[in-house]
Design a protein around this motif. Structure first.
Motif, PDB file in Angstrom:
ATOM      1  N   GLU A   1       0.833  -1.206   0.000  1.00 44.72           N
ATOM      2  CA  GLU A   1       0.000   0.000   0.000  1.00 44.72           C
ATOM      3  C   GLU A   1       0.866   1.254   0.000  1.00 44.72           C
ATOM      4  O   GLU A   1       0.559   2.236  -0.676  1.00 44.72           O
ATOM      5  CB  GLU A   1      -0.928   0.000   1.217  1.00 44.72           C
ATOM      6  CG  GLU A   1      -2.034  -1.041   1.164  1.00 44.72           C
ATOM      7  CD  GLU A   1      -3.112  -0.702   0.149  1.00 44.72           C
ATOM      8  OE1 GLU A   1      -3.075   0.410  -0.427  1.00 44.72           O
ATOM      9  OE2 GLU A   1      -3.992  -1.546  -0.079  1.00 44.72           O
ATOM     10  N   ALA A   2       1.955   1.217   0.775  1.00 42.68           N
ATOM     11  CA  ALA A   2       2.851   2.369   0.826  1.00 42.68           C
ATOM     12  C   ALA A   2       3.498   2.613  -0.533  1.00 42.68           C
ATOM     13  O   ALA A   2       3.591   3.757  -1.004  1.00 42.68           O
ATOM     14  CB  ALA A   2       3.919   2.146   1.892  1.00 42.68           C
ATOM     15  N   ALA A   3       3.942   1.535  -1.189  1.00 36.27           N
ATOM     16  CA  ALA A   3       4.564   1.670  -2.508  1.00 36.27           C
ATOM     17  C   ALA A   3       3.566   2.203  -3.526  1.00 36.27           C
ATOM     18  O   ALA A   3       3.899   3.050  -4.365  1.00 36.27           O
ATOM     19  CB  ALA A   3       5.119   0.319  -2.958  1.00 36.27           C
ATOM     20  N   TYR A   4       2.327   1.721  -3.453  1.00 36.32           N
ATOM     21  CA  TYR A   4       1.309   2.188  -4.396  1.00 36.32           C
ATOM     22  C   TYR A   4       1.006   3.670  -4.174  1.00 36.32           C
ATOM     23  O   TYR A   4       0.871   4.440  -5.134  1.00 36.32           O
ATOM     24  CB  TYR A   4       0.039   1.355  -4.248  1.00 36.32           C
ATOM     25  CG  TYR A   4      -1.045   1.741  -5.229  1.00 36.32           C
ATOM     26  CD1 TYR A   4      -0.886   1.507  -6.591  1.00 36.32           C
ATOM     27  CD2 TYR A   4      -2.215   2.357  -4.793  1.00 36.32           C
ATOM     28  CE1 TYR A   4      -1.869   1.868  -7.497  1.00 36.32           C
ATOM     29  CE2 TYR A   4      -3.203   2.719  -5.694  1.00 36.32           C
ATOM     30  CZ  TYR A   4      -3.027   2.472  -7.043  1.00 36.32           C
ATOM     31  OH  TYR A   4      -3.998   2.843  -7.937  1.00 36.32           O
ATOM     32  N   ALA A   5       0.920   4.076  -2.901  1.00 36.39           N
ATOM     33  CA  ALA A   5       0.683   5.487  -2.597  1.00 36.39           C
ATOM     34  C   ALA A   5       1.824   6.353  -3.117  1.00 36.39           C
ATOM     35  O   ALA A   5       1.605   7.437  -3.675  1.00 36.39           O
ATOM     36  CB  ALA A   5       0.521   5.674  -1.087  1.00 36.39           C
ATOM     37  N   LEU A   6       3.047   5.864  -2.979  1.00 31.52           N
ATOM     38  CA  LEU A   6       4.195   6.616  -3.480  1.00 31.52           C
ATOM     39  C   LEU A   6       4.198   6.680  -5.004  1.00 31.52           C
ATOM     40  O   LEU A   6       4.593   7.694  -5.591  1.00 31.52           O
ATOM     41  CB  LEU A   6       5.490   5.977  -2.977  1.00 31.52           C
ATOM     42  CG  LEU A   6       5.823   6.231  -1.504  1.00 31.52           C
ATOM     43  CD1 LEU A   6       7.002   5.377  -1.072  1.00 31.52           C
ATOM     44  CD2 LEU A   6       6.116   7.710  -1.264  1.00 31.52           C
ATOM     45  N   SER A   7       3.748   5.607  -5.657  1.00 36.12           N
ATOM     46  CA  SER A   7       3.703   5.631  -7.125  1.00 36.12           C
ATOM     47  C   SER A   7       2.732   6.705  -7.607  1.00 36.12           C
ATOM     48  O   SER A   7       2.999   7.413  -8.579  1.00 36.12           O
ATOM     49  CB  SER A   7       3.309   4.259  -7.673  1.00 36.12           C
ATOM     50  OG  SER A   7       1.921   4.009  -7.532  1.00 36.12           O
ATOM     51  N   ARG A   8       1.619   6.837  -6.927  1.00 32.59           N
ATOM     52  CA  ARG A   8       0.654   7.880  -7.281  1.00 32.59           C
ATOM     53  C   ARG A   8       1.247   9.268  -7.026  1.00 32.59           C
ATOM     54  O   ARG A   8       1.050  10.196  -7.809  1.00 32.59           O
ATOM     55  CB  ARG A   8      -0.634   7.693  -6.477  1.00 32.59           C
ATOM     56  CG  ARG A   8      -1.426   6.458  -6.872  1.00 32.59           C
ATOM     57  CD  ARG A   8      -2.619   6.234  -5.947  1.00 32.59           C
ATOM     58  NE  ARG A   8      -3.515   7.383  -5.913  1.00 32.59           N
ATOM     59  CZ  ARG A   8      -4.443   7.637  -6.830  1.00 32.59           C
ATOM     60  NH1 ARG A   8      -4.592   6.825  -7.863  1.00 32.59           N
ATOM     61  NH2 ARG A   8      -5.218   8.702  -6.722  1.00 32.59           N
ATOM     62  N   HIS A   9       1.971   9.386  -5.942  1.00 34.53           N
ATOM     63  CA  HIS A   9       2.605  10.655  -5.602  1.00 34.53           C
ATOM     64  C   HIS A   9       3.597  11.067  -6.686  1.00 34.53           C
ATOM     65  O   HIS A   9       3.564  12.206  -7.174  1.00 34.53           O
ATOM     66  CB  HIS A   9       3.309  10.519  -4.252  1.00 34.53           C
ATOM     67  CG  HIS A   9       4.181  11.684  -3.900  1.00 34.53           C
ATOM     68  ND1 HIS A   9       3.671  12.944  -3.637  1.00 34.53           N
ATOM     69  CD2 HIS A   9       5.532  11.783  -3.768  1.00 34.53           C
ATOM     70  CE1 HIS A   9       4.669  13.773  -3.357  1.00 34.53           C
ATOM     71  NE2 HIS A   9       5.805  13.092  -3.428  1.00 34.53           N
ATOM     72  N   TYR A  10       4.461  10.129  -7.095  1.00 36.36           N
ATOM     73  CA  TYR A  10       5.491  10.460  -8.077  1.00 36.36           C
ATOM     74  C   TYR A  10       4.940  10.564  -9.497  1.00 36.36           C
ATOM     75  O   TYR A  10       5.633  11.041 -10.395  1.00 36.36           O
ATOM     76  CB  TYR A  10       6.629   9.439  -8.014  1.00 36.36           C
ATOM     77  CG  TYR A  10       7.505   9.626  -6.802  1.00 36.36           C
ATOM     78  CD1 TYR A  10       8.278  10.775  -6.656  1.00 36.36           C
ATOM     79  CD2 TYR A  10       7.537   8.672  -5.788  1.00 36.36           C
ATOM     80  CE1 TYR A  10       9.066  10.970  -5.531  1.00 36.36           C
ATOM     81  CE2 TYR A  10       8.329   8.854  -4.659  1.00 36.36           C
ATOM     82  CZ  TYR A  10       9.086  10.004  -4.543  1.00 36.36           C
ATOM     83  OH  TYR A  10       9.865  10.197  -3.425  1.00 36.36           O
ATOM     84  N   ARG A  11       3.707  10.139  -9.704  1.00 31.04           N
ATOM     85  CA  ARG A  11       3.071  10.364 -11.003  1.00 31.04           C
ATOM     86  C   ARG A  11       2.392  11.724 -11.061  1.00 31.04           C
ATOM     87  O   ARG A  11       1.730  12.056 -12.040  1.00 31.04           O
ATOM     88  CB  ARG A  11       2.054   9.259 -11.291  1.00 31.04           C
ATOM     89  CG  ARG A  11       2.677   8.002 -11.865  1.00 31.04           C
ATOM     90  CD  ARG A  11       1.663   6.896 -12.014  1.00 31.04           C
ATOM     91  NE  ARG A  11       1.484   6.169 -10.766  1.00 31.04           N
ATOM     92  CZ  ARG A  11       0.576   5.215 -10.591  1.00 31.04           C
ATOM     93  NH1 ARG A  11      -0.238   4.902 -11.576  1.00 31.04           N
ATOM     94  NH2 ARG A  11       0.477   4.589  -9.445  1.00 31.04           N
ATOM     95  N   GLY A  12       2.525  12.489 -10.011  1.00 28.09           N
ATOM     96  CA  GLY A  12       1.979  13.835 -10.000  1.00 28.09           C
ATOM     97  C   GLY A  12       0.555  13.930  -9.513  1.00 28.09           C
ATOM     98  O   GLY A  12      -0.071  14.986  -9.627  1.00 28.09           O
ATOM     99  N   LEU A  13       0.013  12.850  -8.953  1.00 27.55           N
ATOM    100  CA  LEU A  13      -1.389  12.855  -8.558  1.00 27.55           C
ATOM    101  C   LEU A  13      -1.637  13.594  -7.252  1.00 27.55           C
ATOM    102  O   LEU A  13      -2.792  13.833  -6.893  1.00 27.55           O
ATOM    103  CB  LEU A  13      -1.905  11.415  -8.459  1.00 27.55           C
ATOM    104  CG  LEU A  13      -1.857  10.638  -9.777  1.00 27.55           C
ATOM    105  CD1 LEU A  13      -2.435   9.247  -9.604  1.00 27.55           C
ATOM    106  CD2 LEU A  13      -2.603  11.375 -10.875  1.00 27.55           C
ATOM    107  N   THR A  14      -0.570  13.960  -6.536  1.00 31.58           N
ATOM    108  CA  THR A  14      -0.738  14.796  -5.343  1.00 31.58           C
ATOM    109  C   THR A  14      -0.414  16.250  -5.643  1.00 31.58           C
ATOM    110  O   THR A  14      -0.596  17.117  -4.796  1.00 31.58           O
ATOM    111  CB  THR A  14       0.181  14.318  -4.202  1.00 31.58           C
ATOM    112  OG1 THR A  14       1.551  14.440  -4.621  1.00 31.58           O
ATOM    113  CG2 THR A  14      -0.119  12.878  -3.837  1.00 31.58           C
ATOM    114  N   GLY A  15       0.083  16.505  -6.856  1.00 31.06           N
ATOM    115  CA  GLY A  15       0.428  17.867  -7.236  1.00 31.06           C
ATOM    116  C   GLY A  15       1.750  18.340  -6.678  1.00 31.06           C
ATOM    117  O   GLY A  15       2.091  19.522  -6.798  1.00 31.06           O
ATOM    118  N   LEU A  16       2.526  17.431  -6.078  1.00 33.57           N
ATOM    119  CA  LEU A  16       3.771  17.841  -5.428  1.00 33.57           C
ATOM    120  C   LEU A  16       5.018  17.257  -6.070  1.00 33.57           C
ATOM    121  O   LEU A  16       6.123  17.712  -5.786  1.00 33.57           O
ATOM    122  CB  LEU A  16       3.741  17.434  -3.947  1.00 33.57           C
ATOM    123  CG  LEU A  16       2.672  18.116  -3.091  1.00 33.57           C
ATOM    124  CD1 LEU A  16       2.676  17.525  -1.692  1.00 33.57           C
ATOM    125  CD2 LEU A  16       2.914  19.615  -3.031  1.00 33.57           C
TER     126      LEU A  16
END
Length: 251
Positions: free
Chosen positions: A32-47
């Motif tokens: 779950e942590a890796a998946y959340a990070l993948s979304r983060h690095y794909r720009g889905l958090t805007g950061l």
């Protein structure tokens, strides 16, 4: 900006909570942590926007049995997205893993892979029909694609005995499910009296439905894109079910 900061803070807290999970849930938490990070690095958090790191985290989550990550990774290899090259062999392997674990979207794609013999898939109309039959009755968005594929299979006798009545039944299901190709084919069938009684009213209805939301210059004679995967990859070139993607690994 504030929204992006809140999303980033939420991500940090979520990852921290997952990493600190009880020992018995370590593998699931890590996925779950890796998946959340993948979304983060794909720009889905805007950061952040780091495609290479996003792919690495997505693959890590997939290898740790995260089903959604497995499906998204398969679509990533299917379509190709820098820095990932299109790889039909890898796409097939991940679709197969995800389908065996219950992913309807992955099972839909396996029907197309076996129909065409793409990647490591054995070219077999029988295997293709088997996967489409598994998914045609589902509530998933790809069901209409499988229904239309079964219409063609029964119409041509590919993988199943030729059966006009069953072909038309699947065509009607696909049209009712919103498949534009099916709506046009059903409209033409009513217009010509092919497989169904000739009915000008129903012909107009289905032909009109097939044109809703479609640009006037679009050619319905050509296959429209099949189910193209999670919204995450909606910007990618759509998957064409009856032709191998350009470039990349060809079977």
């Amino acid at each position: 900006m504030r929204r992006a900061c809140r999303q980033g803070a939420t991500l940090v807290l979520m990852v921290a909570a997952l990493v600190a999970a009880p020992a018995g849930a370590t593998a699931r938490s890590d996925a779950e942590a890796a998946y959340a990070l993948s979304r983060h690095y794909r720009g889905l958090t805007g950061l952040a926007n780091d495609p290479q790191r996003a792919r690495e985290e997505l693959e890590r989550a997939a290898q740790r049995q995260h089903l959604r990550a497995q499906v998204e990774l398969a679509f990533l290899y299917l379509n190709g997205m820098p820095p990932v090259q299109r790889d039909l062999d890898a796409a097939y392997r991940w679709f197969l893993v995800a389908a065996r674990r219950g992913s309807v979207a992955a099972a839909c794609q396996l029907g197309d892979f076996h129909q065409q013999g793409w990647g490591g898939a054995k070219q077999s109309a029988t295997l293709a029909v088997g996967w489409w039959q598994r998914t045609a009755g589902s509530a998933d968005g790809c069901a209409a694609h499988s229904q239309f594929a079964l219409y063609r299979a029964y119409l041509k006798g590919e993988g199943v005995p030729r059966n006009g009545a069953r072909a038309m039944a699947w065509l009607e299901k696909a049209a009712e499910s919103g498949d534009v190709r099916a709506q046009r084919a059903l409209g033409r069938a009513y217009e010509r009296g092919e497989g169904v009684p000739r009915d000008a009213g129903l012909a107009r209805h289905w032909l009109r439905k097939s044109r809703e939301g479609v640009a006037p210059h679009d050619d319905h004679e050509h296959d429209l894109p099949s189910f193209a995967g999670p919204l995450l990859f909606q910007k990618l070139a759509p998957f064409q079910p009856n032709r191998p993607p350009d470039g990349g690994n060809r079977p």
